[in-house]
Design a protein around this motif. Structure first.
Motif, PDB file in Angstrom:
ATOM      1  N   UNK A   1      22.588  28.667  47.136  1.00  9.77           N
ATOM      2  CA  UNK A   1      22.858  28.862  48.566  1.00  9.77           C
ATOM      3  C   UNK A   1      22.147  30.096  49.098  1.00  9.77           C
ATOM      4  N   UNK A   2      22.116  31.165  48.312  1.00  8.86           N
ATOM      5  CA  UNK A   2      21.387  32.376  48.717  1.00  8.86           C
ATOM      6  C   UNK A   2      19.903  32.076  48.859  1.00  8.86           C
ATOM      7  N   UNK A   3      19.345  31.405  47.861  1.00 10.32           N
ATOM      8  CA  UNK A   3      17.920  31.089  47.891  1.00 10.32           C
ATOM      9  C   UNK A   3      17.569  30.240  49.101  1.00 10.32           C
ATOM     10  N   UNK A   4      18.386  29.215  49.356  1.00  5.28           N
ATOM     11  CA  UNK A   4      18.121  28.326  50.487  1.00  5.28           C
ATOM     12  C   UNK A   4      18.308  29.039  51.821  1.00  5.28           C
ATOM     13  N   UNK A   5      19.276  29.972  51.881  1.00  7.50           N
ATOM     14  CA  UNK A   5      19.540  30.693  53.123  1.00  7.50           C
ATOM     15  C   UNK A   5      18.322  31.481  53.589  1.00  7.50           C
TER      16      UNK A   5
END
Length: 319
Positions: free
Chosen positions: A268-272
């Motif tokens: 989720x962090x990477x995609x954010x």
């Protein structure tokens, strides 16, 4: 009788494992809290809220920011000591958490008590003065400080922060001392500079708007190379002073956070970072994204914690 007892225990353990596995599979099914160990209004707070918003859209759950300023940015990590490892309370993990244990007694161990999920950005430390100040360059400020020991003070968002480290390094490099004035966050720090309460300030990227408006004159940036957001601002190193203070920022959880939850949050962090809303905030504040996955960020934490001891001793911060 004993066999029946052990059988019951085994069934109970199996049920607990099944329940735990199901909870991890369904994660998240309620709002997540993200602790920000700095006051509202500063760069870190703004960046955290943008990250929380983008992660929330991806995880399909609200990510709620709570500010916990104080203790050199370590209040979030302290909170992890009493947090269940279920992924519903997380914290930002600034570099300062690796420094604090060498400066004072802390209730946490940054390696033992934290699960590192991912890093997502790095920000810069910028030394600035009021636009009306007589110091036009870093050399002007240094020369004045050397001729007038103790006359130049500087604000930061907290004691033992990377902001302070930059000025302690500068003071040692030029053989003089700058007087530290800690505030609760970047907003208070910059406001004090604009009001004339302090002569200089070391801020993060939140100072960008004041530079663009002509209210603050930047003198140097404590990065290895010039920042794309401040292409005309020379580094300390360019100007002959060996002051480089890297500051990646990440997300962590309590110890024992299950790997499936870590992986979901890491993703989720990477995609954010690709979310246009997040990218807009990064661009507006001149912040650079700096992603490390859970494994790489955990290794960074171990290496940095080991290296901070020598840094603190060489700088005399704990004197």
């Amino acid at each position: 009788m004993q066999r029946r007892t052990w059988g019951a225990v085994a069934c109970a353990v199996a049920a607990l494992w099944a329940t735990g596995a199901q909870a991890q599979a369904n994660y998240p099914n309620q709002p997540i809290t993200l602790l920000v160990p700095y006051a509202a209004g500063g760069t870190t707070d703004v960046l955290a809220r943008a990250l929380a918003n983008s992660m929330g859209k991806l995880l399909k759950q609200s990510v709620i920011v709570e500010n916990r300023p104080g203790a050199g940015g370590s209040m979030g990590v302290v909170e992890m000591l009493k947090t269940k490892p279920d992924g519903y309370k997380l914290t930002l993990t600034p570099v300062g958490i690796f420094r604090q244990p060498y400066l004072q007694k802390t209730p946490y161990d940054p390696i033992r008590d934290v699960t590192y999920i991912a890093s997502f950005a790095t920000y810069d430390f910028i030394l600035g003065v009021s636009a009306t100040a007589p110091h036009k360059t870093l050399k002007d400020l240094v020369d004045y400080a050397k001729k007038n020991p103790g006359a130049i003070d500087y604000g930061t968002p907290g004691k033992y922060s990377g902001n302070q480290v930059a000025m302690v390094l500068l003071g040692k490099a030029v053989g003089t001392e700058f007087v530290h004035v800690p505030f609760k966050g970047d907003a208070e720090n910059v406001n004090a500079l604009l009001a004339g309460h302090i002569k200089s300030s070391v801020s993060t990227n939140s100072i960008m708007t004041f530079i663009e408006s002509g209210k603050v004159r930047p003198l140097a940036i404590a990065s290895e190379q010039r920042s794309p957001a401040f292409p005309n601002l020379p580094t300390f190193k360019e100007q002959g002073y060996d002051v480089v203070v890297p500051s990646p920022l990440g997300v962590g959880g309590p110890k024992g956070l299950p790997q499936p939850i870590v992986e979901k949050l890491d993703a989720a962090v990477k995609a954010a970072l690709q979310d246009p809303d997040f990218q807009r905030v990064v661009k507006n504040y001149g912040i650079r994204t700096d992603y490390r996955d859970a494994k790489t960020y955990t290794e960074f934490a171990r290496t940095t914690f080991a290296g901070e001891k020598a840094l603190v001793q060489s700088m005399g911060l704990n004197d």
